[in-house]
Design an enzyme around this catalytic site. Structure first.
Site, PDB file in Angstrom:
ATOM      1  N   GLY A   1      24.663  77.334  -1.904  1.00  0.00           N
ATOM      2  CA  GLY A   1      24.727  76.078  -2.806  1.00  0.00           C
ATOM      3  C   GLY A   1      25.390  76.603  -3.993  1.00  0.00           C
TER       4      GLY A   1
ATOM      5  N   GLY B   1      24.623  80.563  -4.687  1.00  0.00           N
ATOM      6  CA  GLY B   1      24.840  81.476  -3.751  1.00  0.00           C
ATOM      7  C   GLY B   1      26.314  81.629  -3.189  1.00  0.00           C
TER       8      GLY B   1
ATOM      9  CE  LYS C   1      13.684  74.873 -14.383  1.00  0.00           C
ATOM     10  NZ  LYS C   1      14.765  75.879 -14.684  1.00  0.00           N
TER      11      LYS C   1
END
Length: 364
Positions: free
Chosen positions: A193, A196, A91
């Site tokens: 967003g 969702g 990440k």
């Protein structure tokens, strides 16, 4: 307290000594000309090149950014292992407010840092970064996914992320209530967003009652205007207390399940898209003690990483959707393992993922 490099000592302790550490490599990146400050963390490459998105966020300080990168990278190792991908976990975080400092120059500089790892890390979108950003990064780095179709990519991965969460939710319903349908169930979605809002559409299509909240009121308004049956509440604190709430879906930032929220959570199931939902070790047991079924976040939100991994081999949406649909079976298998071992589902998922990574190391 700091070490000889000036970095907070607790960060280095996390990296080298704690159970949350064990990372293979952490790269601190800075380009003064563009203002780039970034952290790239590679947790494991046992299963293959580390794969994970780039988060662009205004962290309070650099220590928080490093800690987030470490946690997110570790989570990606487990996510990719449970998704059956030939990728380890990594990440990256870019420090700063993307609304203020994001620029083409900064993204190109970031791309050069990723490229310098020679393929050990493959990047993609995350909070604060988008398809258009990955198109820019890809100009300096061929190990970039989440690009636009016009630039050889698969586009927005949030569609399959939401689909995978929906499959995890169906599996949770099957395990808890003996039926995978969500019809007439009340589902609370915190964060509507990129992911969702797609999840809301899946739920409505099946006949669920949906309640939403988001810190961005314009985003909530967009969802309720598009879907008048959706009910909006003021904040997450109100959402988790909604009467007759069946499922809680955290789809914003991490730490949603903590010492404050778990004791008052009304839902029987937690299944959402957010990463690192458990605020600290022990929360999974608190959920189990209250009889709340937790679908491990890194298992159910793997649809997006399934999509970006496929992009490296010539993207095929239907092939990816078929793989994401298997999240239903994977989630059920985790619940079965948890029951068999007498442990919370989060611990069962960790055991399965760790076993897969260990087996991969012995084959090397």
């Amino acid at each position: 307290m700091t070490d000889v490099t000036g970095a907070p000592a607790d960060v280095l302790h996390t990296l080298f000594h704690s159970e949350q550490g064990g990372h293979e490599q952490v790269v601190l990146c800075q380009d003064r000309a563009s203002g780039l400050k970034a952290v790239i963390a590679l947790h494991s490459t046992a299963l293959g090149p580390a794969l994970g998105g780039t988060r662009f966020y205004p962290y309070a300080n650099e220590a928080d950014a490093v800690a987030d990168a470490l946690n997110l990278a570790r989570g990606m190792s487990y996510k990719n292992a449970m998704a059956g991908l030939e990728h380890g976990g990594g990440k990256a975080v870019i420090i700063g407010d993307p609304e203020q400092i994001k620029s083409e120059e900064l993204l190109l500089a970031y791309g050069r840092f990723v490229a310098s790892l020679g393929g050990r890390y493959v990047t993609a979108c995350d909070v604060g970064t988008y398809v258009a950003d990955m198109d820019v990064v890809a100009r300096e780095c061929r190990w970039t996914t989440g690009r636009s179709p016009e630039n050889g990519g698969a586009g927005d991965s949030s569609v399959l992320t939401a689909f995978g969460v929906y499959q995890g939710m169906r599996a949770s319903a099957q395990h808890l209530w003996g039926d995978p349908t969500l019809r007439d169930r009340t589902v609370g979605v915190a964060g509507v967003g990129k992911v969702g809002r797609h999840l809301v559409e899946h739920l409505l299509a099946e006949g669920a009652h949906v309640v939403v909240t988001d810190v961005r009121k314009d985003v909530v308004r967009g969802v309720t205007e598009r879907h008048p049956s959706v009910i909006a509440v003021a904040d997450t604190d109100a959402l988790i207390r909604v009467e007759n709430l069946d499922v809680y879906a955290p789809c914003a930032l991490g730490g949603a399940l903590n010492d404050d929220t778990v004791p008052v959570l009304a839902a029987g199931v937690v299944c959402g898209a957010a990463n690192n939902q458990l605020a600290h070790p022990g929360v999974e047991k608190d959920l189990a003690d209250r009889g709340i079924l937790y679908a491990p976040d890194y298992v159910v939100n793997a649809g997006g990483v399934i999509q970006v991994a496929d992009e490296l081999h010539g993207f095929d949406f239907e092939r990816c959707k078929e793989k994401a649909a298997r999240i239903y079976d994977t989630t059920l298998a985790i619940f079965a393992r948890a029951k068999e071992d007498g442990i919370p589902p989060a611990a069962a998922a960790d055991r399965i993922a760790e076993q897969r990574m260990a087996e991969a190391r012995t084959r090397v």
